[in-house]
Design a protein around this motif. Structure first.
Motif, PDB file in Angstrom:
ATOM      1  N   GLY A 129      32.898  25.673  78.186  1.00  0.00           N
ATOM      2  CA  GLY A 129      31.923  26.709  77.849  1.00  0.00           C
ATOM      3  C   GLY A 129      30.914  26.939  78.955  1.00  0.00           C
ATOM      4  N   THR A 130      29.890  27.697  78.648  1.00  0.00           N
ATOM      5  CA  THR A 130      28.855  28.063  79.619  1.00  0.00           C
ATOM      6  C   THR A 130      27.489  28.069  78.947  1.00  0.00           C
ATOM      7  N   ILE A 131      26.445  27.899  79.753  1.00  0.00           N
ATOM      8  CA  ILE A 131      25.075  28.061  79.294  1.00  0.00           C
ATOM      9  C   ILE A 131      24.316  28.888  80.326  1.00  0.00           C
ATOM     10  N   GLU A 132      23.286  29.588  79.872  1.00  0.00           N
ATOM     11  CA  GLU A 132      22.417  30.348  80.762  1.00  0.00           C
ATOM     12  C   GLU A 132      21.021  30.386  80.159  1.00  0.00           C
ATOM     13  N   PHE A 133      20.023  30.087  80.994  1.00  0.00           N
ATOM     14  CA  PHE A 133      18.626  30.130  80.568  1.00  0.00           C
ATOM     15  C   PHE A 133      17.852  31.022  81.527  1.00  0.00           C
TER      16      PHE A 133
ATOM     17  N   THR B 212      21.175  31.171  76.207  1.00  0.00           N
ATOM     18  CA  THR B 212      22.399  31.325  75.421  1.00  0.00           C
ATOM     19  C   THR B 212      23.416  30.298  75.882  1.00  0.00           C
ATOM     20  N   GLY B 213      24.341  29.978  74.987  1.00  0.00           N
ATOM     21  CA  GLY B 213      25.421  29.065  75.315  1.00  0.00           C
ATOM     22  C   GLY B 213      26.588  29.275  74.385  1.00  0.00           C
ATOM     23  N   SER B 214      27.774  29.009  74.879  1.00  0.00           N
ATOM     24  CA  SER B 214      28.982  29.156  74.070  1.00  0.00           C
ATOM     25  C   SER B 214      29.990  28.118  74.516  1.00  0.00           C
TER      26      SER B 214
ATOM     27  N   PHE C 243      24.884  29.106  70.699  1.00  0.00           N
ATOM     28  CA  PHE C 243      23.464  28.907  70.425  1.00  0.00           C
ATOM     29  C   PHE C 243      22.653  29.899  71.233  1.00  0.00           C
ATOM     30  N   GLY C 244      21.451  30.152  70.768  1.00  0.00           N
ATOM     31  CA  GLY C 244      20.538  31.046  71.462  1.00  0.00           C
ATOM     32  C   GLY C 244      19.105  30.619  71.248  1.00  0.00           C
TER      33      GLY C 244
ATOM     34  N   THR D  71      16.215  32.446  67.292  1.00  0.00           N
ATOM     35  CA  THR D  71      16.610  31.169  67.871  1.00  0.00           C
ATOM     36  C   THR D  71      17.490  30.446  66.858  1.00  0.00           C
ATOM     37  N   GLY D  72      18.658  30.028  67.289  1.00  0.00           N
ATOM     38  CA  GLY D  72      19.539  29.371  66.327  1.00  0.00           C
ATOM     39  C   GLY D  72      20.830  28.903  66.938  1.00  0.00           C
ATOM     40  N   MET D  73      21.701  28.418  66.064  1.00  0.00           N
ATOM     41  CA  MET D  73      22.986  27.866  66.467  1.00  0.00           C
ATOM     42  C   MET D  73      23.995  28.164  65.372  1.00  0.00           C
ATOM     43  N   ASP D  74      25.243  28.443  65.773  1.00  0.00           N
ATOM     44  CA  ASP D  74      26.291  28.644  64.777  1.00  0.00           C
ATOM     45  C   ASP D  74      27.595  28.054  65.273  1.00  0.00           C
ATOM     46  N   ILE D  75      28.433  27.674  64.319  1.00  0.00           N
ATOM     47  CA  ILE D  75      29.786  27.192  64.572  1.00  0.00           C
ATOM     48  C   ILE D  75      30.721  28.083  63.775  1.00  0.00           C
ATOM     49  N   THR D  76      31.722  28.663  64.439  1.00  0.00           N
ATOM     50  CA  THR D  76      32.626  29.595  63.769  1.00  0.00           C
ATOM     51  C   THR D  76      34.074  29.257  64.108  1.00  0.00           C
TER      52      THR D  76
END
Length: 729
Positions: free
Chosen positions: A265-269, A289-291, A302-303, A326-331
């Motif tokens: 995955g990746t993250i960016e701030f 953000t991150g995925s 997440f964001g 602001t939050g996080m999810d798993i799908t």
């Protein structure tokens, strides 16, 4: 390369006469059974008495990733050097580096030597012309008295838009860098800047530390300022960009962007810290953000969105957002299954909203499965869902007068089963039966108007009859599809009871997508109740030119009104308003859609019109919306707004774009913007102007002007997308 030419010379001397070699095209390679590091192809090849090999006429030499063409070539085995006459073209790394010259003296492996009357072309963009270019170690190209530019230069256009003149340049092919000495930057032939030493990435380099393209930004609040980003790669998978931003209105800002790629995955701030004269003290923001891909097909996202004050986002032109998330999810999404788990916290930036009385902390879990029942046929579904939202206020009354208890918290668990099956009758009619049943359990706290625990079961069922007709078009004629639909639906009147607070189904849309639905409420807190008939028909015309015109007309009829819907939804009363939806899709890229809701007296309660037109040269997108006032939807006056977005490729190099939003109720523009771009093979010029007219205690009317100029040809991210200019005849 040396072994290839030596073996070649020996083989020719022993087996073939020079006269025979000169009679026609010849191709020679390394002897079979040993590696073939080089290949020579020429019209004529011969060896003189001293062992020198001469090739002439359409000479080509292949060695590794290098390919050279020339007019003639002489190889001297004693010195292991090549004397080459042009025109010479040396292509390396699949065209990433091209050397052109009139004459050259090179080593046998083409890695060392001197080229005269030469040019270097990097990534088919940047050209470096020099009196002489020397190669060493197959890595360094040194040129003297050079002119470098990515602009097209020819007899009719001898002065490039920009160029760099230097006494010397060294191109490091391995490091993908250009090092200039005594460099002078010129614009349309006029000297603008001078640098004793200058390092720049070549066009093939994707990542290198250094300054990126600066931009100028002018706003009515912050004044005129400049942003100068500096890029820092951290290994192959991470990088950091630091951007100082200084403006005339005592604004000092440092922006940061951090990116990292992982195996899954990746993250960016993105963030910044600011001091300005608009607010006291330090101001800041952080967006991230991150995925990530998880085992078994799951994905984690997440964001993060946070700011120091409500006006920061608008003051610094970050976004048009007025609510942060602001939050996080798993799908996990499969053909017949959907799984979601999420936690999210909202923060409102609106002056009219108090975050302590809003349901800002929300959690959701959803499992949804579709299946085909073996015994009864058709298609079934099963959904399990939990939801909770929390307010930070402890008030058990409506202290702020918005109609909602300030501290009410709610948690819910629901399970729903649904089923549908279609039967095609002999006369072409399609008969369908559908049903669903939902069971909910609620936990309600800090609201004395409701029981702390509420359970309910809501069944619903419907039968439906469709009768599609089709008339195929004759030669040159249009085809028609007409389909009347009648649906009788039922759910108990008790579904309309206010046993639980309605917080997720306040806003109801009546459209062609839910005209024939069992339940038109968007959430789980409210269910449509009673007996009703959903009636309508659709007409679609397909023209031979590929265009189509579709129309849907319908309404909902009930024996009695249960008072579940707001007046502006068009669904209130025993008989709903009429829904009329039309869409035209032309073969020339034009799409027009319209949705109107009106009563028997043709009085509108809602009107939406959208237009989109895209061609090779321009695109237009526009919409208009009108909603009648409705206090239940926090709308004390009608909404009447028009938006426009358009872009136009004026020429191959010039393009323009505009955007705007106009509020007819207050008779003024809410936002307007204009963009202008000039893009050629060597430069991209971007100018944008935007104005926000609305204001509040935390949002100020502002005018923003942004300017950036990119010299194409340095770094892989600066490749021009405009058509390359031609010298013409």
């Amino acid at each position: 390369m040396r072994r290839a030419f030596l073996t070649l010379a020996a083989a020719l001397a022993l087996s073939v006469s020079p006269l025979a070699l000169s009679l026609g095209p010849v191709a020679v390679a390394q002897a079979q059974g040993t590696p073939a590091p080089a290949t020579l192809v020429a019209d004529t090849v011969f060896i003189d008495a001293d062992g020198r090999l001469t090739a002439a006429g359409s000479v080509e030499v292949f060695h590794g990733t290098a390919r050279m063409t020339a007019g003639s070539l002489v190889y001297d085995p004693a010195t292991e050097r090549l004397q080459i006459e042009g025109p010479i073209t040396l292509v390396e790394n699949g065209g990433a580096t091209i050397l052109l010259a009139s004459a050259a003296e090179l080593s046998a492996d083409l890695t060392d030597g001197i080229l005269t009357g030469a040019r270097i072309v990097l990534d088919r963009q940047l050209q470096i012309a020099a009196a002489e270019i020397s190669r060493s170690s197959g890595r360094y190209n040194r040129a003297t008295r050079i002119r470098a530019s990515s602009c097209e230069v020819c007899a009719s256009n001898p002065i490039p838009l920009w160029e760099i003149r230097a006494s010397r340049v060294v191109h490091d092919e391995l490091a993908q860098q250009l090092y200039f000495d005594n460099a002078q930057f010129r614009v349309v032939g006029l000297p603008v800047f001078w640098f004793p030493m200058l390092r720049m990435p070549d066009p093939t380099l994707a990542r290198s530390p250094g300054f990126l393209v600066p931009s100028i930004r002018s706003t009515s609040g912050l004044g005129t300022g400049i942003k100068l980003p500096y890029f820092i790669p951290i290994g192959d998978s991470r990088d950091l960009t630091i951007t100082p931003y200084v403006s005339s209105n005592v604004t000092r800002t440092v922006e940061l962007r951090y990116r990292q790629a992982f195996r899954t995955g990746t993250i960016e701030f993105n963030g910044a810290v600011s001091r300005d004269d608009l607010e006291d003290g330090n101001r800041a923001y952080l967006f991230g953000t991150g995925s990530f891909a998880l085992p078994a097909g799951y994905r984690l996202n997440f964001g993060i969105e946070t700011v120091s004050d409500d006006a920061y986002v608008s003051d610094y032109g970050l976004d048009d957002k007025d609510r942060l998330e602001t939050g996080m999810d798993i799908t996990r999404t499969r053909r017949n299954e959907y799984i979601l788990g999420r936690v999210v916290n909202y923060r409102s930036l609106r002056d009219s909203e108090d975050n302590s009385t809003l349901p800002t902390l929300i959690t959701d879990v959803t499992w949804h499965r579709r299946f085909a029942p073996a015994l009864i046929g058709g298609e079934g579904g099963l959904r399990f869902q939990t939801h909770s939202h929390h307010r930070w206020s402890d008030e058990e009354t409506d202290a702020n007068g918005d109609g909602v208890v300030d501290g009410r918290d709610v948690a819910r668990a629901s399970i729903r089963a649904d089923w549908r099956r279609n039967w095609v009758l002999d006369n072409g009619m399609v008969f369908a039966g559908l049903t669903e049943i939902t069971a909910d359990i609620y936990s309600i706290s800090q609201d004395p108007a409701y029981d702390s625990t509420v359970t309910r079961v809501t069944p619903a069922a419907a039968v439906e009859l469709r009768w599609p007709f089709m008339r195929a078009g004759t030669a040159g004629g249009a085809s028609w599809v007409i389909e009347p639909v009648a649906q009788i639906g039922w759910s108990p009147k008790s579904a309309a009871d206010d046993d639980v607070p309605n917080e997720d189904s306040v806003l109801v849309e009546f459209d062609e997508g839910n005209l024939f639905s069992l339940d038109r409420f968007p959430g789980a807190d409210a269910h449509e109740a009673g007996l009703r008939a959903n009636l309508g028909f659709s007409v679609i015309r397909y023209a031979v030119d590929g265009s189509s015109l579709a129309l849907t007309l319908g309404r909902v009829v009930r024996p009695e009104s249960l008072g579940q819907f707001n007046t502006s939804s068009g669904l209130d009363g025993a008989s709903s308003d009429w829904l009329l939806a039309t869409q035209y899709a032309g073969d020339g890229g034009l799409t027009v859609t319209n949705r109107a809701i009106f009563d028997d007296n043709l009085d509108l309660s809602r009107e939406e019109l959208r237009l989109f037109w895209r061609t090779d040269r321009y695109g237009i997108g526009s919409s208009y919306i009108w909603l009648e006032e409705d206090l239940a939807e926090a709308r004390s006056v009608p909404t009447s707004e028009w938006t426009l977005e358009a872009d136009w490729a004026i020429t191959d190099t010039w393009s323009a774009a505009i955007e705007g939003r106009y509020d007819f109720e207050v008779d003024r523009a809410a936002r307007a913007g204009l963009g202008l771009q000039y893009a050629t093979e060597c430069v991209t010029f971007d100018l944008s102007l935007s104005r926000r007219f609305t204001s509040s205690t935390s949002v100020r009317p502002t005018t923003d002007i942004d300017l950036s100029v990119v010299l194409n040809g340095f770094g892989s991210g600066n490749r021009a997308t405009a058509a390359r200019r031609s010298c013409g005849g």
